[in-house]
Write a protein that holds these residues in place. Sequence first.
Motif, PDB file in Angstrom:
ATOM      1  N   VAL A  61       1.985  -0.397   7.994  1.00  0.00           N
ATOM      2  CA  VAL A  61       1.871  -1.053   6.694  1.00  0.00           C
ATOM      3  C   VAL A  61       0.412  -1.428   6.454  1.00  0.00           C
ATOM      4  O   VAL A  61      -0.247  -1.997   7.325  1.00  0.00           O
ATOM      5  N   THR A  62      -0.063  -1.084   5.263  1.00  0.00           N
ATOM      6  CA  THR A  62      -1.418  -1.428   4.865  1.00  0.00           C
ATOM      7  C   THR A  62      -1.450  -1.752   3.380  1.00  0.00           C
ATOM      8  O   THR A  62      -0.712  -1.138   2.596  1.00  0.00           O
ATOM      9  N   ALA A  63      -2.271  -2.696   3.008  1.00  0.00           N
ATOM     10  CA  ALA A  63      -2.415  -3.059   1.598  1.00  0.00           C
ATOM     11  C   ALA A  63      -3.225  -2.024   0.843  1.00  0.00           C
ATOM     12  O   ALA A  63      -3.149  -1.960  -0.384  1.00  0.00           O
ATOM     13  N   ASP A  64      -3.981  -1.170   1.562  1.00  0.00           N
ATOM     14  CA  ASP A  64      -4.855  -0.207   0.890  1.00  0.00           C
ATOM     15  C   ASP A  64      -4.767   1.174   1.545  1.00  0.00           C
ATOM     16  O   ASP A  64      -5.692   1.615   2.233  1.00  0.00           O
ATOM     17  N   PRO A  65      -3.654   1.887   1.328  1.00  0.00           N
ATOM     18  CA  PRO A  65      -3.524   3.202   1.951  1.00  0.00           C
ATOM     19  C   PRO A  65      -4.569   4.199   1.443  1.00  0.00           C
ATOM     20  O   PRO A  65      -4.957   5.111   2.178  1.00  0.00           O
ATOM     21  N   ALA A  66      -5.060   4.020   0.234  1.00  0.00           N
ATOM     22  CA  ALA A  66      -6.092   4.928  -0.282  1.00  0.00           C
ATOM     23  C   ALA A  66      -7.359   4.821   0.550  1.00  0.00           C
ATOM     24  O   ALA A  66      -8.004   5.846   0.853  1.00  0.00           O
ATOM     25  N   ALA A  67      -7.734   3.619   0.950  1.00  0.00           N
ATOM     26  CA  ALA A  67      -8.928   3.438   1.774  1.00  0.00           C
ATOM     27  C   ALA A  67      -8.730   4.049   3.159  1.00  0.00           C
ATOM     28  O   ALA A  67      -9.639   4.686   3.704  1.00  0.00           O
ATOM     29  N   VAL A  68      -7.523   3.884   3.732  1.00  0.00           N
ATOM     30  CA  VAL A  68      -7.240   4.472   5.044  1.00  0.00           C
ATOM     31  C   VAL A  68      -7.252   5.994   4.918  1.00  0.00           C
ATOM     32  O   VAL A  68      -7.798   6.695   5.779  1.00  0.00           O
ATOM     33  N   ARG A  69      -6.698   6.526   3.829  1.00  0.00           N
ATOM     34  CA  ARG A  69      -6.693   7.982   3.596  1.00  0.00           C
ATOM     35  C   ARG A  69      -8.118   8.519   3.480  1.00  0.00           C
ATOM     36  O   ARG A  69      -8.460   9.555   4.059  1.00  0.00           O
ATOM     37  N   THR A  70      -8.961   7.815   2.752  1.00  0.00           N
ATOM     38  CA  THR A  70     -10.356   8.237   2.602  1.00  0.00           C
ATOM     39  C   THR A  70     -11.048   8.252   3.958  1.00  0.00           C
ATOM     40  O   THR A  70     -11.743   9.216   4.308  1.00  0.00           O
ATOM     41  N   ARG A  71     -10.865   7.200   4.738  1.00  0.00           N
ATOM     42  CA  ARG A  71     -11.462   7.109   6.065  1.00  0.00           C
ATOM     43  C   ARG A  71     -10.959   8.242   6.963  1.00  0.00           C
ATOM     44  O   ARG A  71     -11.734   8.894   7.663  1.00  0.00           O
ATOM     45  N   ALA A  72      -9.643   8.468   6.953  1.00  0.00           N
ATOM     46  CA  ALA A  72      -9.048   9.504   7.797  1.00  0.00           C
ATOM     47  C   ALA A  72      -9.567  10.887   7.407  1.00  0.00           C
ATOM     48  O   ALA A  72      -9.889  11.699   8.275  1.00  0.00           O
TER      49      ALA A  72
ATOM     50  N   LEU B 239      -1.609  11.256  -0.347  1.00  0.00           N
ATOM     51  CA  LEU B 239      -1.268   9.964  -0.916  1.00  0.00           C
ATOM     52  C   LEU B 239      -0.407  10.158  -2.152  1.00  0.00           C
ATOM     53  O   LEU B 239      -0.752  10.919  -3.056  1.00  0.00           O
ATOM     54  N   SER B 240       0.733   9.499  -2.161  1.00  0.00           N
ATOM     55  CA  SER B 240       1.655   9.592  -3.295  1.00  0.00           C
ATOM     56  C   SER B 240       2.489   8.322  -3.356  1.00  0.00           C
ATOM     57  O   SER B 240       2.470   7.512  -2.439  1.00  0.00           O
ATOM     58  N   THR B 241       3.225   8.173  -4.442  1.00  0.00           N
ATOM     59  CA  THR B 241       4.101   7.015  -4.612  1.00  0.00           C
ATOM     60  C   THR B 241       5.539   7.465  -4.417  1.00  0.00           C
ATOM     61  O   THR B 241       5.980   8.433  -5.021  1.00  0.00           O
ATOM     62  N   THR B 242       6.266   6.750  -3.572  1.00  0.00           N
ATOM     63  CA  THR B 242       7.658   7.085  -3.294  1.00  0.00           C
ATOM     64  C   THR B 242       8.558   6.573  -4.414  1.00  0.00           C
ATOM     65  O   THR B 242       8.130   5.780  -5.249  1.00  0.00           O
ATOM     66  N   ASP B 243       9.825   6.982  -4.391  1.00  0.00           N
ATOM     67  CA  ASP B 243      10.776   6.514  -5.401  1.00  0.00           C
ATOM     68  C   ASP B 243      11.110   5.035  -5.242  1.00  0.00           C
ATOM     69  O   ASP B 243      11.658   4.414  -6.137  1.00  0.00           O
ATOM     70  N   TYR B 244      10.771   4.437  -4.089  1.00  0.00           N
ATOM     71  CA  TYR B 244      10.992   3.002  -3.893  1.00  0.00           C
ATOM     72  C   TYR B 244       9.696   2.202  -4.062  1.00  0.00           C
ATOM     73  O   TYR B 244       9.629   1.030  -3.731  1.00  0.00           O
ATOM     74  N   GLY B 245       8.640   2.855  -4.584  1.00  0.00           N
ATOM     75  CA  GLY B 245       7.430   2.155  -4.989  1.00  0.00           C
ATOM     76  C   GLY B 245       6.315   2.044  -3.969  1.00  0.00           C
ATOM     77  O   GLY B 245       5.299   1.410  -4.236  1.00  0.00           O
ATOM     78  N   SER B 246       6.456   2.658  -2.810  1.00  0.00           N
ATOM     79  CA  SER B 246       5.398   2.589  -1.805  1.00  0.00           C
ATOM     80  C   SER B 246       4.351   3.655  -2.068  1.00  0.00           C
ATOM     81  O   SER B 246       4.677   4.789  -2.414  1.00  0.00           O
ATOM     82  N   SER B 247       3.102   3.293  -1.898  1.00  0.00           N
ATOM     83  CA  SER B 247       2.001   4.247  -1.930  1.00  0.00           C
ATOM     84  C   SER B 247       1.699   4.592  -0.488  1.00  0.00           C
ATOM     85  O   SER B 247       1.439   3.697   0.328  1.00  0.00           O
TER      86      SER B 247
END
Length: 139
Positions: A84-95, A106-114
């Motif tokens: 769990v992370t508040a900023d998955p976009a930042a982790v994705r960029t770093r990775a 990076l995408s949004t799930t049907d239950y609202g998670s990015s």
Amino acid sequence: MTTPPRTSPQPTVWPAFRARDARALIRFLVDTFGFEETAVYGEGDRVDHAQLSWPEGGGVMLGSVREGDDAWPAVPGTAACYVVTADPAAVRTRAGAAGATIVKELSTTDYGSSEFSARDPEGNLWSFGTYAGEPRSAG
């Protein structure tokens, strides 16, 4: 979507796995995703126990494969962890900048998670997202 603050007990469930090259995997998880090296025990290339903490809470434990260790049936490279992370976009960029193999963008799930998913050099699957689970019942 941001992860709302939660009041919950300190983590007491820690994913744990073995690695063919535990020292290299530790460096990868720290440098690529941002885990923090909390403890590493062992000599030379062997890691008897390592704890990597996630800055937002929790973490993982790992160690080197031990020949003849029938008590640990998991095959290296077969683990899957959701972080769990508040900023998955930042982790994705770093990775991505570190050369990680991204297997789900990076995408949004049907239950609202990015969230997104990547593999480490051992083959383990790492997913990072905002979904922090459902609230615990007050019972």
